[in-house]
Design a protein around this motif. Structure first.
Motif, short mmCIF file in Angstrom:
data_model
loop_
_atom_site.label_atom_id
_atom_site.label_comp_id
_atom_site.label_asym_id
_atom_site.label_seq_id
_atom_site.Cartn_x
_atom_site.Cartn_y
_atom_site.Cartn_z
N GLY A 287 -2.52 11.04 -0.23
CA GLY A 287 -2.13 10.08 0.79
C GLY A 287 -2.90 8.78 0.63
O GLY A 287 -3.92 8.73 -0.07
N TYR A 288 -2.45 7.72 1.26
CA TYR A 288 -3.13 6.44 1.09
C TYR A 288 -3.07 5.62 2.37
O TYR A 288 -2.22 5.83 3.24
CB TYR A 288 -2.55 5.65 -0.08
CG TYR A 288 -1.14 5.16 0.18
CD1 TYR A 288 -0.92 3.88 0.71
CD2 TYR A 288 -0.05 5.96 -0.11
CE1 TYR A 288 0.37 3.43 0.96
CE2 TYR A 288 1.24 5.52 0.13
CZ TYR A 288 1.44 4.25 0.66
OH TYR A 288 2.70 3.80 0.92
N ILE A 289 -4.00 4.65 2.45
CA ILE A 289 -4.03 3.68 3.55
C ILE A 289 -4.20 2.31 2.92
O ILE A 289 -5.02 2.13 2.01
CB ILE A 289 -5.20 3.95 4.51
CG1 ILE A 289 -5.13 5.36 5.09
CG2 ILE A 289 -5.24 2.91 5.62
CD1 ILE A 289 -6.36 5.75 5.88
N LYS A 290 -3.44 1.32 3.42
CA LYS A 290 -3.57 -0.05 2.94
C LYS A 290 -4.26 -0.91 4.00
O LYS A 290 -3.95 -0.81 5.19
CB LYS A 290 -2.19 -0.66 2.64
CG LYS A 290 -1.58 -0.23 1.32
CD LYS A 290 -0.29 -1.01 1.08
CE LYS A 290 0.33 -0.60 -0.25
NZ LYS A 290 1.59 -1.34 -0.52
N TYR A 291 -5.18 -1.73 3.54
CA TYR A 291 -5.83 -2.70 4.42
C TYR A 291 -5.61 -4.09 3.81
O TYR A 291 -6.17 -4.38 2.73
CB TYR A 291 -7.33 -2.43 4.54
CG TYR A 291 -7.68 -1.13 5.24
CD1 TYR A 291 -7.66 -1.04 6.62
CD2 TYR A 291 -8.05 0.00 4.50
CE1 TYR A 291 -7.99 0.14 7.27
CE2 TYR A 291 -8.39 1.18 5.14
CZ TYR A 291 -8.36 1.25 6.52
OH TYR A 291 -8.69 2.43 7.15
N PRO A 292 -4.85 -4.94 4.41
CA PRO A 292 -4.63 -6.28 3.85
C PRO A 292 -5.79 -7.23 4.18
O PRO A 292 -6.41 -7.13 5.24
CB PRO A 292 -3.35 -6.74 4.54
CG PRO A 292 -3.34 -6.00 5.85
CD PRO A 292 -4.02 -4.68 5.60
N TYR A 293 -6.11 -8.12 3.25
CA TYR A 293 -7.13 -9.15 3.46
C TYR A 293 -6.60 -10.47 2.93
O TYR A 293 -6.01 -10.53 1.84
CB TYR A 293 -8.43 -8.79 2.73
CG TYR A 293 -9.24 -7.73 3.42
CD1 TYR A 293 -10.19 -8.07 4.38
CD2 TYR A 293 -9.05 -6.38 3.13
CE1 TYR A 293 -10.93 -7.10 5.03
CE2 TYR A 293 -9.80 -5.40 3.77
CZ TYR A 293 -10.74 -5.76 4.72
OH TYR A 293 -11.48 -4.79 5.36
N ASP A 294 -6.81 -11.53 3.68
CA ASP A 294 -6.37 -12.86 3.27
C ASP A 294 -7.45 -13.61 2.50
O ASP A 294 -7.27 -14.78 2.17
CB ASP A 294 -5.95 -13.69 4.50
CG ASP A 294 -4.75 -13.07 5.20
OD1 ASP A 294 -3.95 -12.40 4.50
OD2 ASP A 294 -4.65 -13.21 6.43
N TYR A 295 -8.58 -12.95 2.25
CA TYR A 295 -9.71 -13.63 1.62
C TYR A 295 -10.43 -12.61 0.73
O TYR A 295 -10.16 -11.41 0.78
CB TYR A 295 -10.68 -14.17 2.68
CG TYR A 295 -10.81 -13.25 3.88
CD1 TYR A 295 -11.57 -12.09 3.81
CD2 TYR A 295 -10.14 -13.54 5.07
CE1 TYR A 295 -11.68 -11.25 4.90
CE2 TYR A 295 -10.24 -12.69 6.16
CZ TYR A 295 -11.02 -11.55 6.07
OH TYR A 295 -11.11 -10.70 7.14
N SER A 296 -11.31 -13.13 -0.08
CA SER A 296 -12.04 -12.26 -1.02
C SER A 296 -13.04 -11.39 -0.26
O SER A 296 -13.64 -11.83 0.73
CB SER A 296 -12.78 -13.10 -2.06
OG SER A 296 -11.87 -13.81 -2.86
N ILE A 297 -13.20 -10.18 -0.75
CA ILE A 297 -14.18 -9.27 -0.16
C ILE A 297 -15.00 -8.64 -1.28
O ILE A 297 -14.70 -8.80 -2.47
CB ILE A 297 -13.50 -8.16 0.67
CG1 ILE A 297 -12.63 -7.28 -0.25
CG2 ILE A 297 -12.69 -8.75 1.81
CD1 ILE A 297 -12.13 -6.02 0.43
N TYR A 298 -16.03 -7.92 -0.87
CA TYR A 298 -16.85 -7.17 -1.83
C TYR A 298 -17.15 -5.80 -1.22
O TYR A 298 -17.50 -5.71 -0.02
CB TYR A 298 -18.15 -7.90 -2.14
CG TYR A 298 -19.00 -7.18 -3.17
CD1 TYR A 298 -18.67 -7.23 -4.52
CD2 TYR A 298 -20.11 -6.43 -2.79
CE1 TYR A 298 -19.42 -6.57 -5.47
CE2 TYR A 298 -20.87 -5.76 -3.73
CZ TYR A 298 -20.52 -5.83 -5.07
OH TYR A 298 -21.26 -5.16 -6.01
N LEU A 299 -16.96 -4.73 -2.00
CA LEU A 299 -17.15 -3.36 -1.53
C LEU A 299 -18.50 -2.83 -1.98
O LEU A 299 -18.85 -2.93 -3.17
CB LEU A 299 -16.04 -2.45 -2.06
CG LEU A 299 -14.60 -2.88 -1.78
CD1 LEU A 299 -13.62 -1.91 -2.46
CD2 LEU A 299 -14.34 -2.94 -0.28
N ILE A 300 -19.26 -2.27 -1.05
CA ILE A 300 -20.55 -1.66 -1.37
C ILE A 300 -20.47 -0.18 -1.01
O ILE A 300 -20.38 0.18 0.18
CB ILE A 300 -21.70 -2.32 -0.58
CG1 ILE A 300 -21.75 -3.82 -0.85
CG2 ILE A 300 -23.04 -1.66 -0.96
CD1 ILE A 300 -22.75 -4.57 -0.01
#
Length: 820
Positions: A287-300
């Protein structure tokens, strides 16, 4: 009370995930896409530097020179590091929150949060062929060089870069990652290289191709527990496999031909992929979940989720903890959920509260514990309070409940809330806190110079505060511009009410920053000489170090200083420091007598101690192999004793010793027996044994041996050589100066009772009965006792006699003595 809103929960098969906003970022207008970024785990800091591969329009007030920026998770600027070296390949963080910066030429820098750094190189291979990529974990790193070789460093505390097995690559891998040593069976780091359609596993000894041909793989990531590997193929599939490649757990088509910018794990439950403007989280069952972002992000990635850093906020994406789900899931009838509802009914004065408590009475303890644990997993303080109130409400209905868990959670939440405050900016979760431990959290606070908060937490949790105060004092010394006296008084005033606290590290810091006088002042307050003295030595305060060691009364510590001074100083300077310190002098003498007689002789000479020098010459004489050298040493001792009138006896003794050695040397030649080194008595004894009584007599005469001593020597020698006739003549030669009892005793020792009997009659009457008893002549003993009229002695002799005939005679003697 209203139930917790779960609108931010998203269901993925049978699990729920949530994304919570932790901070609104303090930084403004930050375009993360233009930066190379490294985020530290456990709510740690974020390091950023402009990515030189990307075009960036120069804006006002922007520094021209490259700068590394260190931010908290709340976007608060902690430090700026002006970059003065070459091109950066990658950045990362150690377990102790040191920033690692790896350069193209193989240079590695380790920065602390305030910009101080140490530097080392990965070696010639890295320098000659350059580093093109690098993977970093908490305690080490692996670098990939331009000739596709791997260099591993597994411990930043022990810099030993080692070449790994040659993977045999002719082209760079499509992607690669490492499995840290703590998660491998061999307990050595393993590197996974995506090449062709398969994966190579490389360790220190070998490179092995895995039977796994679903590549090429353009991205890969190992789970936090080292058990799973997430792979992204060039045709847009996500695969999750075991790290031994024996099992495929997930295969998910993303329908994206572009490789994601980041592929990270969300705890060990799901995988998160990031492309421009979209985050895709894929669960364990596809299964999956989508999270939209209008700007750059960084994952830690974190051990229990993912921190999402963007230009305007910091969020935390995680699987909803099981206890939280049990309480707040819609329609939940678990005991914990009913307990939480019971509190709301109670607040509303609804009788349903009593019904709920009755229904869950058998599971009430578990319900209370679940509410306590759920409170720990909440960032929102109002929900923390609500859950703890529910737990407190439930435990009021329990006759026996150990409240330690409740109290500990209250303390823990108070600590967590204090470090999560945006000015501090450490958004650590309860799960992370338990794994990190309070001790490490305190270390991180003091490294960021949050000393007051660290001190308050230590006091609150009843932990030792020494390290907080010591670190504060060291930081104060480094930053303060006040004079030595002011700084010293400030530190001492702050630490004076903490008995036993060590000042050694503080003093060492003062010395390292170029304030030796301040360091010396601070060391006066150090209570442990074992810490004080070595530091004084390192500060070149040699004499003060010796004084402090002597004052401590620790002989081992004094020896330590003495040996250091001996190695370091010229002999004259060494003796000058030692000479006016009696304890040091005595210990030096003890040491030298066992280890270095030459040094002791030099010490006595500079102090003009003639008698001690004479004693040294005597000791040295015994170490000489030739007789001539030995005599020469004794003559030196003789001269030194003769210079002191109070030691005439010693001078005479040495003179006689020299004469004896000369006589012994001559006798050795004549008798062909080893004699040199024997005492005078032993020499006379030896001469008698060798049937040279004349030489023995001459030795007696020359060295004025007293008659008693000579008779004893000759008696023992004649008995030893069984010369009974000679012994008899000797006894009759004149009246014995030692009496005749020794003759009897020596004969008895030689088991010669008959010979012993010859001399008993010459002994004093009082001792004769006892001597006869010793040789077993009870009749003679009885006769002597009768002459002494000693009835008690006669009875004693009778009790020892076993011969029936002699016993009758002894009875007659007793009767005769009794009738008188």
């Amino acid at each position: 009370m209203t139930p917790q809103p779960i609108t931010d929960w998203i269901q993925l098969q049978d699990r729920f995930y949530r994304k919570q906003e932790i901070y609104t970022m303090i930084w403004k207008h930050m375009d993360l896409s233009k930066y190379m970024i490294a985020g530290a785990p456990y709510g740690g800091p974020i390091a950023m530097i402009r990515d030189d591969k990307k075009v960036l329009l120069l804006q006002k007030q922007q520094p021209v020179k490259p700068t590394i920026y260190l931010y908290t998770s709340a976007g608060k600027l902690m430090e700026q590091l002006q970059w003065d070296k070459g091109r950066i390949v990658t950045m990362g963080w150690t377990d102790t929150e040191q920033l690692i910066v790896v350069l193209e030429d193989g240079t590695v820098r380790l920065y602390d949060i305030h910009g101080d750094y140490s530097q080392f190189s990965l070696g010639k291979e890295a320098k000659d062929h350059s580093v093109i990529e690098c993977q970093i974990w908490g305690t080490g790193l692996v670098a990939l060089t331009g000739n596709f070789k791997l260099i591993a460093l597994t411990n930043f505390d022990e810099i030993r870069p080692l070449m790994m097995a040659d993977p045999g690559l002719n082209d760079p891998p499509h992607s690669w990652t490492v499995i840290p040593p703590q998660y491998t069976l061999s307990r050595h780091v393993e590197v996974l290289l995506a090449t062709g359609s398969t994966i190579l596993t490389v360790d220190a000894k070998e490179s092995q191709e895995q039977p796994f041909n679903q590549g090429p793989f353009t991205k890969m990531a190992v789970s936090p527990n080292g058990a799973f590997l997430a792979l992204f193929t060039n045709d847009g599939k996500l695969l999750v496999v075991s790290t031994d490649f024996q099992k495929i757990f997930t295969e998910f088509p993303t329908n994206s031909q572009a490789s994601p910018k980041q592929l990270v794990w969300c705890g060990t439950d799901s995988v998160v992929l990031y492309w421009d403007q979209i985050v895709l989280m894929i669960g364990p069952f596809g299964g999956y979940i989508k999270y939209p972002y209008d700007y750059s992000i960084y994952l830690i990635p974190e051990v229990d989720g993912v921190r999402v850093i963007s230009s305007d906020k910091c969020e935390f994406l995680q699987k909803v903890p099981n206890v939280t789900e049990e309480i707040f899931k819609i329609g939940s009838t678990t005991p914990a959920a009913m307990l939480f509802d019971a509190l709301e009914h109670f607040d509303n004065k609804n009788p349903k509260a009593d019904d709920h408590i009755r229904n869950i009475r058998p599971e009430l303890t578990d319900a209370v514990n679940s509410c306590i644990e759920a409170a720990g997993h909440e960032f929102n303080q109002s929900w923390q309070r609500n859950l703890l109130k529910a737990a407190a409400f439930g435990k009021a209905f329990l006759e026996t409940y150990n409240a330690d868990r409740f109290v500990n959670m209250c303390q823990t939440l108070r600590v967590l809330n204090s470090v999560r405050y945006f000015e501090i900016g450490i958004p650590i979760t309860y799960t992370q806190y338990i794994r990190l431990t309070p001790d490490v959290l305190i270390d991180r606070l003091i490294n960021r110079h949050h000393h007051l908060l660290a001190l308050r937490i230590c006091e609150y949790l009843k932990m030792r505060i020494d390290r907080v105060l010591i670190h504060w004092a060291c930081a104060k010394i480094k930053k303060s511009k006040d004079d030595d006296e002011t700084i010293c008084r400030m530190i001492v005033d702050k630490l004076s009410n903490k008995p036993g606290l060590s000042y050694a590290e503080i003093a060492r810091t003062a010395y390292q920053v170029g304030q030796p006088k301040l360091a010396t002042r601070l060391l006066d307050y150090e209570p442990r000489a074992a810490d004080q003295v070595p530091l004084l030595i390192s500060m070149q305060e040699d004499e003060l170090a010796l004084i402090k060691a002597i004052e401590s009364g620790d002989t081992d510590l004094v020896y330590y200083v003495i040996i250091h001074l001996k190695k370091k100083l010229p002999l004259g300077e060494f003796f000058r420091i030692i000479s006016n310190k009696p304890m040091a002098c005595k210990l030096l003498e003890v040491y030298c007598k066992q280890q270095d007689l030459k040094l002791l002789d030099d010490f006595y000479y500079q102090d003009d101690r003639r008698v001690e020098m004479a004693s040294m010459a005597i000791l040295e004489s015994y170490e000489q192999k030739s007789l001539e050298e030995r005599i020469n040493k004794l003559k030196v001792a003789l001269k030194r004793y003769q210079d002191d009138k109070e030691h005439a006896f010693e001078a005479k003794a040495i003179d006689e010793n020299i004469r004896l050695l000369q006589v012994q040397s001559q006798l050795e030649k004549e008798l062909e027996q080893p004699l040199v080194g024997l005492s005078l008595s032993e020499t006379i004894h030896k001469c008698i044994i060798l049937n040279n009584s004349s030489k023995a007599s001459k030795l007696k005469s020359d060295f004025k041996v007293p008659d008693k001593r000579f008779w004893w020597i000759k008696l023992k020698a004649l008995v030893e050589m069984r010369g009974w006739d000679e012994l008899d003549k000797f006894a009759k030669s004149k009246k014995s100066p030692i009496g005749y009892e020794p003759f009897v005793e020596e004969c008895i020792k030689a088991m010669q009772q008959r010979e012993a009997a010859k001399y008993i009659k010459n002994c004093e009457p009082a001792v004769r009965p006892g001597l006869y008893i010793k040789i077993g002549d009870f009749k003679a003993a009885g006769q002597e006792a009768l002459l002494l009229k000693d009835i008690q002695l006669l009875r004693e002799i009778r009790s020892k006699c076993t011969n029936h005939i002699i016993a009758q005679e002894l009875d007659a003697y007793i009767a005769q003595a009794s009738s008188r």
